[in-house]
Design an enzyme around this catalytic site. Structure first.
Site, PDB file in Angstrom:
ATOM      1  N   SER A   1      -9.818  -0.716   6.929  1.00 22.10           N
ATOM      2  CA  SER A   1      -9.345  -0.556   5.547  1.00 22.10           C
ATOM      3  C   SER A   1      -8.725  -1.776   4.884  1.00 22.10           C
ATOM      4  CB  SER A   1      -8.344   0.585   5.465  1.00 22.10           C
ATOM      5  OG  SER A   1      -9.047   1.791   5.412  1.00 22.10           O
TER       6      SER A   1
ATOM      7  N   SER B   1      -9.789   1.774   2.790  1.00 22.02           N
ATOM      8  CA  SER B   1      -8.941   2.560   1.911  1.00 22.02           C
ATOM      9  C   SER B   1      -7.877   1.749   1.163  1.00 22.02           C
ATOM     10  CB  SER B   1      -8.242   3.641   2.729  1.00 22.02           C
ATOM     11  OG  SER B   1      -7.355   3.050   3.673  1.00 22.02           O
TER      12      SER B   1
ATOM     13  N   LYS C   1       0.855  -1.201   0.000  1.00 22.76           N
ATOM     14  CA  LYS C   1       0.000   0.000   0.000  1.00 22.76           C
ATOM     15  C   LYS C   1       0.882   1.239   0.000  1.00 22.76           C
ATOM     16  CE  LYS C   1      -3.963   1.961   2.563  1.00 22.76           C
ATOM     17  NZ  LYS C   1      -4.871   1.781   3.725  1.00 22.76           N
TER      18      LYS C   1
HETATM   19  N1  GLN Z   1     -12.950   4.213   6.400  1.00 22.19           N
HETATM   20  C1  GLN Z   1     -12.322   4.514   7.650  1.00 22.19           C
HETATM   21  C2  GLN Z   1     -11.847   5.961   7.640  1.00 22.19           C
HETATM   22  O1  GLN Z   1     -12.011   6.592   6.645  1.00 22.19           O
HETATM   23  C3  GLN Z   1     -11.195   3.577   7.917  1.00 22.19           C
HETATM   24  C4  GLN Z   1      -9.987   3.889   7.134  1.00 22.19           C
HETATM   25  C5  GLN Z   1      -8.835   3.018   7.466  1.00 22.19           C
HETATM   26  O2  GLN Z   1      -9.000   1.970   8.082  1.00 22.19           O
HETATM   27  N2  GLN Z   1      -7.658   3.477   7.095  1.00 22.19           N
HETATM   28  O3  GLN Z   1     -11.336   6.434   8.609  1.00 22.19           O
END
Ligand code: GLN
Length: 483
Positions: A172, A148, A73
């Site tokens: 994410s 994400s 990532k």
């Molecule tokens: N969707 C969640 C956020 O926007 C989790 C994102 C993540 O786990 N990096 O904070």
């Protein structure tokens, strides 16, 4: 069967028997990438030439994992290769060092195939908030892969990578794994080093594996787990042998099902699927019991207050001076800061910074931030009570299957609801895994979430493995790249 269709443990078996070479594997994956990347858009930086070169030079006397490709990532630092966090702010940023996890993988001889797309600074649930591109879901190209870590997950789901690393702050890895029909794990807070992971919300962040099956997940966790003195929050515990109990089954084990996770906001088909999965566990000999998780309603507010507060502080370092985007036009130091940040950050990131600054400001600190921290303790205690009775807690991973591109991107609150079932795990620092449990009437994958007690990843993987072997998702369903 093409090599790119195999799991890593299957590839290792073939390597062991000298039926294939690392070069064959790399070639197969690069061919697949050439076929599918145009549709999926998972890579921010593709390192195919470098990978090919490295694979060519691997000698016959090689280490076990030498020559196995992996995707990283793009918020995990890689020396000499851009780490953009999918942000204009870091469009040209090259880290001078490797993250600890990257160092570990390199030491084992894994080949970095590329840096994967994501929501900007890992803020989002659909990978639509990337500055560079929108990744598509391999099961239906008009839908999001989740986020994400959408690039990492979609690449594994479409067989462009055998496995990848994502990161988790509130789901994410698990949420996109669920939406794309693969396995995703969020390890216990502190089990995997955060050194070199660009911080979003430091008390919640954790790097996690995205794999084709549970056995690969156990292997990859084994490669990245362990104490790191460069990360002050790294836990000083020995990593376990995550394969040791993998095949022990679930006879007599106790599974708790929190009834609140099956009420508001859940899609009926998802609910039916998870109830069906519970029956499968009962047939395998597990004891399943319903219980009440009274904090369920407070999860999203607690998460978004804490995550945004920490983000507003962590992202303060992007000031246009030390690194990252610098505005060309400014007439004072303050304007340099303001213009650089205004130009460098996208809307969602700005929204989080504003929200975070607000809940930390004097006058509101007590009302929001401090209250959220107190509630966080109650959440931890409630899970603790749960694990006195149960080996794992079972829930859906996501309240819905993959949604359409553009469906939620203009409605932040709708988007935040996608994390309903994943954020409690990060709030409490627990490990949790998402495994595919079927498809809905649109042939879109559904994911089952298992939550374990701190540092009990071995038990979690064991219980996940039992379901996987009984259900055989990978044999039944494959993404068809529907347009
Ligand atoms: N969707 C969640 C956020 O926007 C989790 C994102 C993540 O786990 N990096 O904070």
């Amino acid at each position: 069967m093409e090599l790119y269709e195999l799991t890593v443990h299957e590839l290792l078996e073939k390597l062991e028997k000298n039926e294939i070479t690392p070069e064959d594997i790399t070639k197969s994956y690069i061919e697949r990438i050439n076929n599918k990347e145009q549709d999926i858009q998972a890579f921010i930086t593709l390192l195919d030439k470098e990978a090919e070169e490295t694979a060519k030079n691997i000698e016959a006397e090689r280490k076990k994992y030498e020559g196995i490709p992996i995707g990283i990532k793009d918020n995990i630092c890689t020396k000499g290769v851009k780490t953009t966090c999918a942000s204009k702010m870091l469009e040209d940023f090259v880290s001078p060092y490797d993250a600890t996890v990257v160092e570990k993988l390199k030491d084992e001889g894994l080949i970095m195939m590329g840096k994967m797309n994501m929501d900007e600074f890992a803020m989002g649930s659909s990978t639509e908030y990337s500055y560079f591109k929108k990744t598509k879901n391999p099961w239906d190209l008009t839908r999001v892969p989740g986020g994400s870590s959408g690039g990492s997950i979609a690449a594994v789901a479409s067989n462009m990578l055998p496995w990848a690393l994502g990161s988790e702050t509130g789901g994410s890895v698990r949420q996109p794994a669920s939406l794309c029909g693969i396995v995703g794990l969020k390890p216990t807070y502190g089990l995997v080093s955060r050194y070199g992971l660009v911080a979003y919300a430091s008390s919640l962040d954790q790097i996690g594996p995205a794999t084709k099956d549970v056995e690969d997940c156990a292997l990859l966790l084994g490669l990245i787990a362990g104490h790191d003195k460069k990360d002050t929050t790294s836990a000083n515990v020995d990593k376990k042998d995550y394969l040791a109990h993998l095949k022990d089954g679930v006879k007599g084990l106790k599974i708790g099902v929190p009834k609140e996770f099956f009420q508001k906001g859940i899609n009926e088909e998802v609910k039916e699927n998870i109830l069906n999965a519970i029956e499968i566990y009962k047939n395998l000999g597990a004891k399943v019991e319903e219980f009440s998780f009274s904090m369920a309603d407070y999860m999203l507010p607690i998460y978004y207050i804490i995550a945004c507060a920490e983000a507003s502080s962590n992202l303060g370092r992007f000031d246009g001076i030390r690194y990252g985007h610098r505005a060309k036009e400014f007439s004072s130091l303050k304007e340099l800061y303001v213009n650089s940040r205004t130009e460098g950050f996208g809307d969602e990131v700005k929204r989080r910074i504003i929200l975070g600054t607000y809940v930390l400001s004097s006058g509101y600190y007590e009302a929001y931030y401090k209250k959220a921290q107190k509630l966080r303790t109650l959440v931890i205690n409630e899970f603790k009570k749960g694990f006195e009775k149960y080996d794992v807690i079972l829930t859906p991973t996501s309240p819905t299957t993959a949604f359409k591109i553009g469906e939620k991107s203009d409605n932040p609150l709708e988007m935040y609801l996608a994390d309903l079932y994943t954020v409690p795990v990060n709030i409490a620092g627990l490990p949790a895994i998402s495994i595919p449990s079927g498809v809905d009437s649109n042939r879109l994958p559904i994911g089952l979430q298992l939550i374990g007690n701190h540092f009990e990843e071995d038990k979690l993987l064991q219980i996940a493995y039992a379901f996987e072997q009984a259900f055989k998702f990978r044999e039944k369903y494959k993404p068809d790249f529907k347009k």
